[in-house]
Motif scaffolding. Structure first.
Motif, PDB file in Angstrom:
ATOM      1  N   VAL A 227      11.506   1.021   7.219  1.00 19.39           N
ATOM      2  CA  VAL A 227      12.126   2.283   6.807  1.00 19.39           C
ATOM      3  C   VAL A 227      11.116   3.178   6.095  1.00 19.39           C
ATOM      4  CG1 VAL A 227      13.843   3.324   5.283  1.00 19.39           C
ATOM      5  CG2 VAL A 227      14.460   1.341   6.678  1.00 19.39           C
ATOM      6  N   VAL A 228      10.506   2.638   5.035  1.00 20.52           N
ATOM      7  CA  VAL A 228       9.619   3.463   4.221  1.00 20.52           C
ATOM      8  C   VAL A 228       8.299   3.713   4.946  1.00 20.52           C
ATOM      9  CG1 VAL A 228       8.494   3.676   1.972  1.00 20.52           C
ATOM     10  CG2 VAL A 228      10.716   2.564   2.158  1.00 20.52           C
ATOM     11  N   GLY A 229       7.815   2.721   5.703  1.00 23.58           N
ATOM     12  CA  GLY A 229       6.592   2.931   6.474  1.00 23.58           C
ATOM     13  C   GLY A 229       6.752   4.030   7.498  1.00 23.58           C
ATOM     14  N   SER A 254      16.293   1.989  -1.672  1.00 27.36           N
ATOM     15  CA  SER A 254      16.766   0.650  -2.009  1.00 27.36           C
ATOM     16  C   SER A 254      18.107   0.437  -1.342  1.00 27.36           C
ATOM     17  CB  SER A 254      16.909   0.470  -3.531  1.00 27.36           C
ATOM     18  OG  SER A 254      17.430  -0.821  -3.822  1.00 27.36           O
ATOM     19  N   TYR A 255      18.278  -0.706  -0.697  1.00 31.78           N
ATOM     20  CA  TYR A 255      19.587  -0.973  -0.102  1.00 31.78           C
ATOM     21  C   TYR A 255      20.591  -1.480  -1.138  1.00 31.78           C
ATOM     22  CZ  TYR A 255      18.105  -5.936   0.484  1.00 31.78           C
ATOM     23  OH  TYR A 255      17.661  -7.222   0.296  1.00 31.78           O
ATOM     24  N   LEU A 256      20.156  -1.557  -2.410  1.00 29.25           N
ATOM     25  CA  LEU A 256      21.060  -1.964  -3.491  1.00 29.25           C
ATOM     26  C   LEU A 256      21.863  -0.784  -4.033  1.00 29.25           C
ATOM     27  CD1 LEU A 256      18.705  -4.341  -5.501  1.00 29.25           C
ATOM     28  CD2 LEU A 256      20.482  -4.995  -3.873  1.00 29.25           C
ATOM     29  N   VAL A 257      21.411   0.437  -3.794  1.00 27.65           N
ATOM     30  CA  VAL A 257      22.082   1.627  -4.334  1.00 27.65           C
ATOM     31  C   VAL A 257      22.132   2.715  -3.271  1.00 27.65           C
ATOM     32  CG1 VAL A 257      21.454   1.167  -6.740  1.00 27.65           C
ATOM     33  CG2 VAL A 257      19.898   2.470  -5.282  1.00 27.65           C
ATOM     34  N   ARG A 258      22.986   3.686  -3.494  1.00 27.64           N
ATOM     35  CA  ARG A 258      23.127   4.865  -2.625  1.00 27.64           C
ATOM     36  C   ARG A 258      23.398   4.487  -1.165  1.00 27.64           C
ATOM     37  NH1 ARG A 258      21.116   9.333  -5.550  1.00 27.64           N
ATOM     38  NH2 ARG A 258      21.794   8.849  -7.666  1.00 27.64           N
ATOM     39  N   ASP A 259      24.065   3.361  -0.970  1.00 29.56           N
ATOM     40  CA  ASP A 259      24.401   2.921   0.395  1.00 29.56           C
ATOM     41  C   ASP A 259      23.172   2.801   1.281  1.00 29.56           C
ATOM     42  OD1 ASP A 259      27.161   2.856  -0.187  1.00 29.56           O
ATOM     43  OD2 ASP A 259      27.334   5.002   0.216  1.00 29.56           O
ATOM     44  N   GLY A 260      22.048   2.467   0.660  1.00 27.63           N
ATOM     45  CA  GLY A 260      20.829   2.276   1.436  1.00 27.63           C
ATOM     46  C   GLY A 260      20.212   3.554   1.955  1.00 27.63           C
ATOM     47  N   LEU A 261      20.549   4.690   1.367  1.00 25.16           N
ATOM     48  CA  LEU A 261      19.967   5.960   1.802  1.00 25.16           C
ATOM     49  C   LEU A 261      18.728   6.281   0.989  1.00 25.16           C
ATOM     50  CD1 LEU A 261      23.182   8.162   2.225  1.00 25.16           C
ATOM     51  CD2 LEU A 261      21.882   7.004   4.025  1.00 25.16           C
ATOM     52  N   GLY A 262      17.645   6.655   1.645  1.00 29.42           N
ATOM     53  CA  GLY A 262      16.452   7.078   0.949  1.00 29.42           C
ATOM     54  C   GLY A 262      16.643   8.473   0.377  1.00 29.42           C
ATOM     55  N   VAL A 263      16.000   8.735  -0.753  1.00 27.58           N
ATOM     56  CA  VAL A 263      16.149  10.015  -1.437  1.00 27.58           C
ATOM     57  C   VAL A 263      14.779  10.587  -1.757  1.00 27.58           C
ATOM     58  CG1 VAL A 263      17.034  11.193  -3.487  1.00 27.58           C
ATOM     59  CG2 VAL A 263      18.365   9.358  -2.433  1.00 27.58           C
ATOM     60  N   GLU A 264      14.597  11.865  -1.448  1.00 22.66           N
ATOM     61  CA  GLU A 264      13.373  12.569  -1.807  1.00 22.66           C
ATOM     62  C   GLU A 264      13.560  13.191  -3.186  1.00 22.66           C
ATOM     63  OE1 GLU A 264      10.626  16.303  -0.171  1.00 22.66           O
ATOM     64  OE2 GLU A 264      12.254  15.489   1.051  1.00 22.66           O
TER      65      GLU A 264
END
Length: 267
Positions: A227-229, A254-264
């Motif tokens: 994901v991050v790569g 993090s898949y532990l918070v925000r339903d696994g959504l990445g945030v900028e």
């Protein structure tokens, strides 16, 4: 795999730690805060020479103090920096394209300009700008940064979790959302604990038996790396081509918070 790309393999680069001041030293005039070792030091000069030959640096898995020192060097030389790390369920990417990065978008020839903060500035940003929409990993990352600044080493296991967690709570209390986080913590404890312990597993590699069994560190997880790569790779292309807006300047996942959504996040 891409025949249009020329690949050059460099000898193993000098450790970024060569840019750090000696542990416990404070150079006159606050030079230690700049993250550079004594001028003329062979390893530091070799690293400067290596970085000077390229436009963009991608660094993975460095201690946060080394990220800051490498960012100082890249800004000094006018180079782009992408730095990040995967720690179990969580990961971050930091981007610094300098004080003035230009780009265009499809269908609009007008050049746009964006400014980037340094890593040090991002770790010292005004906490009043942090709210419930801010990714919790930012505060965990910042707490780990403060730990490294205080101890001149990364948080290294279960014994350090409590201090990092206390730093997180202090940071939360200084945010605009700190007073309303009593019912639902702004930064889950599991996120903080995992972010500290999983880095130990990454650093030790196969020697995970040195970590307490109860901690169950995850190390680097392939799905999180993917994901991050992918985000980093896509934004490296945007940065070097100066086409389309690049990431600015933190990506937290993090898949532990925000339903696994990445945030900028931009600080």
């Amino acid at each position: 795999m891409n025949p249009l790309m020329a690949v050059r393999v460099e000898p193993g680069p000098p450790s970024v730690s060569a840019l750090l001041p000696p542990t416990g030293s404070q150079l006159e005039g606050g030079a230690a805060d700049q993250g550079f070792g004594p001028p003329g030091e062979p390893a530091a000069e070799a690293l400067r020479s290596l970085v000077s030959r390229y436009d963009t640096v991608v660094a993975c898995g460095l201690p946060l103090r080394e990220v800051a020192a490498l960012d100082d060097l890249c800004r000094q030389l006018g180079k782009q920096l992408f730095a990040g790390e995967v720690r179990g369920a969580s990961s971050f990417a930091f981007v610094d394209l300098g004080p003035r990065h230009t780009y265009t978008v499809k269908g609009n020839p007008e050049e746009k300009v964006v400014e980037y903060s340094s890593f040090r500035d991002a770790m010292k940003a005004d906490l009043k700008a942090v709210n419930k929409r801010t990714h919790p990993l930012y505060l965990a990352l910042r707490a780990c940064w403060e730990f490294e600044e205080a101890h001149c080493r990364p948080a290294a296991g279960p014994a350090d979790v409590a201090e990092v967690r206390a730093a997180v709570q202090r940071l939360v209390s200084a945010t605009s959302a700190g007073n309303t986080a009593a019912t639902k913590p702004l930064v889950p404890e599991a996120l903080v604990e995992g972010f500290v312990l999983d880095r130990v597993a990454v650093a030790l590699g196969d020697a995970k038996e040195a970590v307490q069994e109860a901690a169950q560190p995850l190390g680097e997880l392939a799905p999180v790396c993917a994901v991050v790569g992918g985000v980093v790779a896509n934004n490296v292309l945007r940065a070097v081509s100066h086409f389309n807006p690049p990431l600015r300047n933190l990506f937290c996942y993090s898949y532990l918070v925000r339903d696994g959504l990445g945030v900028e996040e931009c600080f």
